[in-house]
Design a protein around this motif. Structure first.
Motif, PDB file in Angstrom:
ATOM      1  N   ALA A   5       0.834  -1.202   0.000  1.00  0.00           N
ATOM      2  CA  ALA A   5       0.000   0.000   0.000  1.00  0.00           C
ATOM      3  C   ALA A   5       0.868   1.251   0.000  1.00  0.00           C
ATOM      4  N   LYS A   6       1.936   1.237   0.831  1.00  0.00           N
ATOM      5  CA  LYS A   6       2.811   2.401   0.904  1.00  0.00           C
ATOM      6  C   LYS A   6       3.549   2.594  -0.413  1.00  0.00           C
ATOM      7  N   LEU A   7       3.948   1.480  -1.037  1.00  0.00           N
ATOM      8  CA  LEU A   7       4.645   1.557  -2.313  1.00  0.00           C
ATOM      9  C   LEU A   7       3.740   2.149  -3.387  1.00  0.00           C
ATOM     10  N   ASN A   8       2.465   1.788  -3.382  1.00  0.00           N
ATOM     11  CA  ASN A   8       1.522   2.347  -4.349  1.00  0.00           C
ATOM     12  C   ASN A   8       1.404   3.858  -4.188  1.00  0.00           C
ATOM     13  N   ILE A   9       1.323   4.334  -2.954  1.00  0.00           N
ATOM     14  CA  ILE A   9       1.208   5.767  -2.709  1.00  0.00           C
ATOM     15  C   ILE A   9       2.473   6.477  -3.179  1.00  0.00           C
ATOM     16  N   ARG A  10       3.599   5.884  -2.908  1.00  0.00           N
ATOM     17  CA  ARG A  10       4.887   6.457  -3.324  1.00  0.00           C
ATOM     18  C   ARG A  10       4.926   6.643  -4.843  1.00  0.00           C
ATOM     19  N   ASN A  11       4.560   5.612  -5.574  1.00  0.00           N
ATOM     20  CA  ASN A  11       4.584   5.697  -7.033  1.00  0.00           C
ATOM     21  C   ASN A  11       3.506   6.638  -7.559  1.00  0.00           C
ATOM     22  N   ALA A  12       2.363   6.677  -6.864  1.00  0.00           N
ATOM     23  CA  ALA A  12       1.297   7.586  -7.283  1.00  0.00           C
ATOM     24  C   ALA A  12       1.733   9.041  -7.123  1.00  0.00           C
ATOM     25  N   ILE A  13       2.469   9.344  -6.060  1.00  0.00           N
ATOM     26  CA  ILE A  13       2.981  10.709  -5.868  1.00  0.00           C
ATOM     27  C   ILE A  13       3.915  11.079  -7.015  1.00  0.00           C
ATOM     28  N   LEU A  14       4.803  10.164  -7.364  1.00  0.00           N
ATOM     29  CA  LEU A  14       5.705  10.434  -8.491  1.00  0.00           C
ATOM     30  C   LEU A  14       4.903  10.652  -9.774  1.00  0.00           C
ATOM     31  N   GLY A  15       3.831   9.870  -9.946  1.00  0.00           N
ATOM     32  CA  GLY A  15       2.997  10.023 -11.137  1.00  0.00           C
ATOM     33  C   GLY A  15       2.311  11.375 -11.196  1.00  0.00           C
ATOM     34  N   VAL A  16       1.829  11.844 -10.041  1.00  0.00           N
ATOM     35  CA  VAL A  16       1.199  13.169  -9.994  1.00  0.00           C
ATOM     36  C   VAL A  16       2.217  14.245 -10.360  1.00  0.00           C
ATOM     37  N   LEU A  17       3.428  14.124  -9.833  1.00  0.00           N
ATOM     38  CA  LEU A  17       4.454  15.139 -10.096  1.00  0.00           C
ATOM     39  C   LEU A  17       4.971  15.070 -11.534  1.00  0.00           C
ATOM     40  N   MET A  18       4.730  13.953 -12.219  1.00  0.00           N
ATOM     41  CA  MET A  18       5.079  13.890 -13.645  1.00  0.00           C
ATOM     42  C   MET A  18       4.237  14.885 -14.446  1.00  0.00           C
ATOM     43  N   GLN A  19       3.068  15.242 -13.916  1.00  0.00           N
ATOM     44  CA  GLN A  19       2.192  16.188 -14.608  1.00  0.00           C
ATOM     45  C   GLN A  19       2.598  17.637 -14.346  1.00  0.00           C
ATOM     46  N   GLY A  20       3.485  17.836 -13.376  1.00  0.00           N
ATOM     47  CA  GLY A  20       3.943  19.181 -13.055  1.00  0.00           C
ATOM     48  C   GLY A  20       4.137  19.339 -11.562  1.00  0.00           C
ATOM     49  N   PRO A  21       4.833  20.395 -11.135  1.00  0.00           N
ATOM     50  CA  PRO A  21       5.054  20.627  -9.704  1.00  0.00           C
ATOM     51  C   PRO A  21       3.731  20.773  -8.957  1.00  0.00           C
ATOM     52  N   ALA A  22       3.724  20.350  -7.696  1.00  0.00           N
ATOM     53  CA  ALA A  22       2.498  20.435  -6.899  1.00  0.00           C
ATOM     54  C   ALA A  22       2.857  20.511  -5.424  1.00  0.00           C
ATOM     55  N   HIS A  23       2.001  21.172  -4.659  1.00  0.00           N
ATOM     56  CA  HIS A  23       2.174  21.174  -3.204  1.00  0.00           C
ATOM     57  C   HIS A  23       1.342  20.038  -2.615  1.00  0.00           C
ATOM     58  N   GLY A  24       1.508  19.802  -1.321  1.00  0.00           N
ATOM     59  CA  GLY A  24       0.896  18.641  -0.682  1.00  0.00           C
ATOM     60  C   GLY A  24      -0.604  18.563  -0.845  1.00  0.00           C
ATOM     61  N   TYR A  25      -1.290  19.698  -0.668  1.00  0.00           N
ATOM     62  CA  TYR A  25      -2.756  19.676  -0.751  1.00  0.00           C
ATOM     63  C   TYR A  25      -3.220  19.258  -2.143  1.00  0.00           C
ATOM     64  N   ARG A  26      -2.538  19.769  -3.162  1.00  0.00           N
ATOM     65  CA  ARG A  26      -2.924  19.424  -4.534  1.00  0.00           C
ATOM     66  C   ARG A  26      -2.666  17.938  -4.816  1.00  0.00           C
ATOM     67  N   ILE A  27      -1.574  17.413  -4.287  1.00  0.00           N
ATOM     68  CA  ILE A  27      -1.281  15.984  -4.471  1.00  0.00           C
ATOM     69  C   ILE A  27      -2.404  15.144  -3.874  1.00  0.00           C
ATOM     70  N   LYS A  28      -2.815  15.487  -2.652  1.00  0.00           N
ATOM     71  CA  LYS A  28      -3.903  14.740  -2.005  1.00  0.00           C
ATOM     72  C   LYS A  28      -5.179  14.817  -2.826  1.00  0.00           C
ATOM     73  N   LYS A  29      -5.488  16.001  -3.309  1.00  0.00           N
ATOM     74  CA  LYS A  29      -6.733  16.205  -4.046  1.00  0.00           C
ATOM     75  C   LYS A  29      -6.748  15.438  -5.362  1.00  0.00           C
ATOM     76  N   LEU A  30      -5.598  15.340  -6.018  1.00  0.00           N
ATOM     77  CA  LEU A  30      -5.544  14.723  -7.340  1.00  0.00           C
ATOM     78  C   LEU A  30      -5.656  13.202  -7.308  1.00  0.00           C
ATOM     79  N   PHE A  31      -4.969  12.573  -6.348  1.00  0.00           N
ATOM     80  CA  PHE A  31      -4.939  11.114  -6.436  1.00  0.00           C
ATOM     81  C   PHE A  31      -5.506  10.367  -5.239  1.00  0.00           C
ATOM     82  N   ALA A  32      -5.794  11.067  -4.134  1.00  0.00           N
ATOM     83  CA  ALA A  32      -6.230  10.363  -2.926  1.00  0.00           C
ATOM     84  C   ALA A  32      -7.441   9.463  -3.129  1.00  0.00           C
ATOM     85  N   PRO A  33      -8.501   9.873  -3.852  1.00  0.00           N
ATOM     86  CA  PRO A  33      -9.668   8.988  -3.980  1.00  0.00           C
ATOM     87  C   PRO A  33      -9.359   7.656  -4.641  1.00  0.00           C
TER      88      PRO A  33
END
Length: 218
Positions: A5-33
């Motif tokens: 589960a932790k590994l999935n979140i780690r890779n998902a964060i990298l995937g979100v940042l592939m779309q462009g720089p982001a702060h923590g709140y935006r990262i949560k909003k984009l992929f958390a669901p």
């Protein structure tokens, strides 16, 4: 060793940042669901971001603001991009062993294991409430889907929500099958149970039908 589960979140964060720089709140909003049932909280997100920064997979930029606290803006590095594509193109998280732990993803199934201890009416009421809850969830997913379409998100992201909708529909069909099974079992028991027929006891038989011992002569 990191948990899956932790590994999935780690890779998902990298995937979100592939779309462009982001702060923590935006990262949560984009992929958390898509990652966890209740999203991801700060206690989970920021330790992973700090670890990614230590491994030089992301770079943190402090954005200074005049009237509000400074923001941390995260950028993916070349090393982070390489690790992301290695995960995305590799076999990890694609094949899972066949186990009967799927019911842990749907907590209601755990209760179903012990349904034999509940009265029939209570079981039926619980099943009907589950259908109502799942229908509400489908409505929320459809609203989410409409928002994603308005934002112009990719078809792949929208299909993930479609998968969620179809999964809830599958659960509803399964629960309705359970309700029908319960009705069939009830009808079957009614057919089998009829008026009880007992063989008459010896003392209840008519006198004429009772066998008599022959009297001895003399």
């Amino acid at each position: 060793m990191k948990s899956r589960a932790k590994l999935n979140i780690r890779n998902a964060i990298l995937g979100v940042l592939m779309q462009g720089p982001a702060h923590g709140y935006r990262i949560k909003k984009l992929f958390a669901p898509f990652i966890a049932k209740d999203g991801i909280n700060d206690g989970q997100l920021y330790p992973i971001l700090n670890q990614l920064e230590k491994e030089k997979l992301v770079r943190k930029e402090i954005v200074r603001q005049q009237k509000s606290p400074n923001k941390n803006l995260y950028h993916i590095t070349r090393k982070g991009s390489d690790e992301f594509f290695e995960w995305l193109s590799g076999p990890d998280d694609e094949l899972d062993p066949v186990r009967c732990d799927f019911f842990m993803q749907y907590a209601f199934l755990v209760k179903c294991i012990f349904f034999e201890h509940l009265p029939k009416r209570e079981k039926a009421a619980k099943l009907k409430r589950q259908i109502e809850n799942l229908e509400q969830k489908i409505a929320e997913y459809r609203m989410m889907r409409e928002e994603m379409l308005e934002r112009g998100l990719s078809a792949y992201k929208i299909k993930i929500v479609d998968f969620g909708i179809e999964l809830q529909q599958l659960k509803i069909r399964w629960i309705r099958d359970l309700l029908e099974l319960q009705l069939r079992e009830k009808a079957s028991r009614k057919k089998k149970v009829g008026p009880e027929i007992h063989e008459p006891a010896q003392f209840m038989q008519p006198v004429a039908s009772r066998s008599r011992r022959p009297r001895r002569k003399g």
